[in-house]
Design an enzyme around this catalytic site. Structure first.
Site, PDB file in Angstrom:
ATOM      1  N   LYS A 171       0.814  -1.223   0.000  1.00  0.00           N
ATOM      2  CA  LYS A 171       0.000   0.000   0.000  1.00  0.00           C
ATOM      3  C   LYS A 171       0.847   1.272   0.000  1.00  0.00           C
ATOM      4  CE  LYS A 171      -4.442  -1.617   1.529  1.00  0.00           C
ATOM      5  NZ  LYS A 171      -5.620  -1.457   2.337  1.00  0.00           N
ATOM      6  N   LYS A 217      -4.912  -8.498  -6.439  1.00  0.00           N
ATOM      7  CA  LYS A 217      -6.180  -8.642  -5.726  1.00  0.00           C
ATOM      8  C   LYS A 217      -7.199  -7.602  -6.210  1.00  0.00           C
ATOM      9  CE  LYS A 217      -6.505  -6.728  -1.412  1.00  0.00           C
ATOM     10  NZ  LYS A 217      -7.603  -6.428  -0.516  1.00  0.00           N
ATOM     11  N   LYS A 249     -10.566  -1.876  -3.767  1.00  0.00           N
ATOM     12  CA  LYS A 249     -11.274  -0.592  -3.880  1.00  0.00           C
ATOM     13  C   LYS A 249     -10.375   0.485  -4.456  1.00  0.00           C
ATOM     14  CE  LYS A 249     -13.568  -0.937   0.625  1.00  0.00           C
ATOM     15  NZ  LYS A 249     -12.542  -1.329   1.604  1.00  0.00           N
TER      16      LYS A 249
HETATM   17  N1  AQP Z   1     -10.092  -9.290  -3.489  1.00  0.00           N
HETATM   18  C1  AQP Z   1     -10.585  -9.768  -2.358  1.00  0.00           C
HETATM   19  N2  AQP Z   1     -11.005 -11.057  -2.280  1.00  0.00           N
HETATM   20  C2  AQP Z   1     -11.538 -11.551  -1.116  1.00  0.00           C
HETATM   21  N3  AQP Z   1     -11.672 -10.796   0.013  1.00  0.00           N
HETATM   22  C3  AQP Z   1     -11.257  -9.510  -0.034  1.00  0.00           C
HETATM   23  N4  AQP Z   1     -11.253  -8.513   0.872  1.00  0.00           N
HETATM   24  C4  AQP Z   1     -10.733  -7.395   0.325  1.00  0.00           C
HETATM   25  N5  AQP Z   1     -10.392  -7.617  -0.948  1.00  0.00           N
HETATM   26  C5  AQP Z   1     -10.703  -8.932  -1.206  1.00  0.00           C
HETATM   27  C6  AQP Z   1     -11.749  -8.655   2.239  1.00  0.00           C
HETATM   28  O1  AQP Z   1     -12.712  -7.642   2.458  1.00  0.00           O
HETATM   29  C7  AQP Z   1     -12.677  -7.261   3.826  1.00  0.00           C
HETATM   30  C8  AQP Z   1     -12.638  -5.790   3.967  1.00  0.00           C
HETATM   31  O2  AQP Z   1     -11.473  -5.245   3.440  1.00  0.00           O
HETATM   32  P1  AQP Z   1     -11.084  -3.741   3.771  1.00  0.00           P
HETATM   33  O3  AQP Z   1     -11.836  -2.800   2.946  1.00  0.00           O
HETATM   34  O4  AQP Z   1     -11.209  -3.504   5.202  1.00  0.00           O
HETATM   35  O5  AQP Z   1      -9.583  -3.684   3.414  1.00  0.00           O
HETATM   36  P2  AQP Z   1      -8.808  -4.211   2.194  1.00  0.00           P
HETATM   37  O6  AQP Z   1      -8.496  -5.653   2.389  1.00  0.00           O
HETATM   38  O7  AQP Z   1      -7.651  -3.311   2.064  1.00  0.00           O
HETATM   39  O8  AQP Z   1      -9.842  -4.079   0.988  1.00  0.00           O
HETATM   40  P3  AQP Z   1      -9.617  -3.430  -0.403  1.00  0.00           P
HETATM   41  O9  AQP Z   1     -10.851  -3.585  -1.201  1.00  0.00           O
HETATM   42  O10 AQP Z   1      -8.373  -3.901  -1.032  1.00  0.00           O
HETATM   43  O11 AQP Z   1      -9.530  -1.908  -0.067  1.00  0.00           O
HETATM   44  P4  AQP Z   1      -8.373  -0.882  -0.311  1.00  0.00           P
HETATM   45  O12 AQP Z   1      -8.144  -0.852  -1.787  1.00  0.00           O
HETATM   46  O13 AQP Z   1      -8.943   0.387   0.233  1.00  0.00           O
HETATM   47  O14 AQP Z   1      -7.201  -1.365   0.434  1.00  0.00           O
HETATM   48  C9  AQP Z   1     -11.456  -7.970   4.446  1.00  0.00           C
HETATM   49  O15 AQP Z   1     -11.931  -9.109   5.117  1.00  0.00           O
HETATM   50  C10 AQP Z   1     -10.649  -8.367   3.255  1.00  0.00           C
HETATM   51  O16 AQP Z   1      -9.877  -9.528   3.505  1.00  0.00           O
END
Ligand code: AQP
Length: 343
Positions: free
Chosen positions: A122, A206, A209
């Site tokens: 990140k 992955k 968002k």
């Molecule tokens: N690609 C994914 N596949 C399965 N599970 C996922 N999660 C995130 N991406 C995937 C799960 O969603 C939950 C919430 O995630 P979060 O928003 O708290 O943080 P993150 O993992 O950082 O999610 P993002 O979408 O990737 O957000 P950004 O881009 O803002 O960092 C968690 O249980 C995560 O495992």
């Protein structure tokens, strides 16, 4: 000796998890997290928060943040979380998260955090410009879980390393303060279909968002046309779908789409290949698009209905926060006692 805690944790089982209010939710969040929350609420006492303290580890527009929090809550409700069963609340409404987070910063070791791969991903090339919060985020995550003595943590596969850190912090706290069994060593529920959904544009990244390409993900707010178009445009190769799982493993983009189909349909990848193996993407992609629309449209429709009534969401979040504060307070009190703070 009567008030000595037992050597291993013997308290009640509790599910703890959350999603950051950092933007629109996508299919990965839905399958990796929300679907598990709704299933578990019927089995174990379930606490699900909107992680707005985590969201501000990267810049969030103050004019949007509260609404983003409501939108995540709307997604929880639309996915089937029932506020009469599960406790749903905004993380920032329970100050004890930040208080326990600080105490845990003094328990966690720098070397542990230096190993966290998500921070490296990140922060990218500009580590020195990242917030300190982005670096210490997994320590706050440990506080989020342990404040409620969470024992089961449903999250996507990407959170495995952070969960390991939570267990390390719990074990070190219990050991250093001679409080065996005070905190549980929570178990991650990271397996299952949809545990790791990849980008539609790159099978090695992955779905996220924060990916600048909106075509890389299916948002829970996408309408049927957008979903179909994104699946049509999803990166693939010219070969038909393979017949075996071994061959599928060699083709990450095909593997991802087959995995998404399976997770949405409740089938294994082998089942999906039994139906589509040997067929081209010209056949498979429209079938996947139809399935995704059929499964996600009711969720996005329900999200829109909830978002049209922010007062109802706010009432649910306020009631959840009251309950969360009541459960958190005695744990934080005990922690302060154990640490030896003036009282
Ligand atoms: N690609 C994914 N596949 C399965 N599970 C996922 N999660 C995130 N991406 C995937 C799960 O969603 C939950 C919430 O995630 P979060 O928003 O708290 O943080 P993150 O993992 O950082 O999610 P993002 O979408 O990737 O957000 P950004 O881009 O803002 O960092 C968690 O249980 C995560 O495992």
């Amino acid at each position: 000796m009567t008030d000595q805690p037992p050597a291993s944790y013997s308290g009640p089982q509790r599910v703890l998890s959350g999603v950051q209010s950092s933007g629109a939710l996508h299919l990965g969040n839905y399958l990796g997290a929300l679907v598990k929350f709704t299933r578990l609420q019927h089995e174990i006492d379930t606490f699900i928060f909107v992680a707005d303290l985590h969201a501000i580890t990267v810049w969030q527009d103050p004019a949007q943040l509260a609404n983003q929090t409501r939108e995540i809550a709307a997604a929880y409700l639309a996915a089937g979380l029932d506020p009469k069963i599960a406790t749903i609340f905004p993380q920032s409404a329970v100050p004890a998260h930040a208080e326990l987070g600080w105490i845990f910063q003094c328990v966690a070791r720098l070397g542990w955090l230096d190993r966290m791969t998500q921070f490296k991903e990140k922060s990218g090339k500009h580590k020195e410009r990242s917030s300190v919060g982005l670096y210490t985020y997994p320590v706050l995550q440990a506080a989020d879980i342990l404040l409620y003595k969470g024992t089961q943590v449903p999250v996507g596969d990407d959170q495995k390393q952070h969960l390991e850190l939570t267990r390390d912090i719990a074990a070190k706290f219990n050991h250093d303060f001679d409080a065996p069994g005070f905190f549980p060593l929570p178990e991650g529920l990271t397996e299952g279909p949809g545990a790791r959904i990849m980008s539609l544009r790159d099978g090695s990244a992955k779905m996220s968002k924060s990916d600048p390409s909106d075509n890389s993900r299916i948002n829970l707010t996408d309408d049927a046309d957008a979903i179909a178009q994104k699946i049509r445009k999803a990166k693939t190769d010219p070969e038909p779908l393979p017949e075996t799982l071994e061959d599928l493993k060699l083709r990450p983009e095909a593997d991802n789409l087959v995995g998404i189909y399976g997770a949405l349909a409740g089938l294994t990848k082998a089942d999906v290949l039994a139906e589509f193996g040997g067929k081209g993407f010209g056949t498979f992609k429209p079938a996947l698009a139809d399935l995704a629309v059929a499964k996600l449209s009711p969720v996005s429709d329900a999200m829109r209905r909830y978002m049209a009534d922010p007062a109802e969401i706010d009432a649910i979040l306020a009631a959840g926060a009251d309950k969360a504060r009541a459960v958190a307070a005695p744990t934080l009190d005990e922690v302060k006692n154990i640490v030896g703070f003036w009282r």
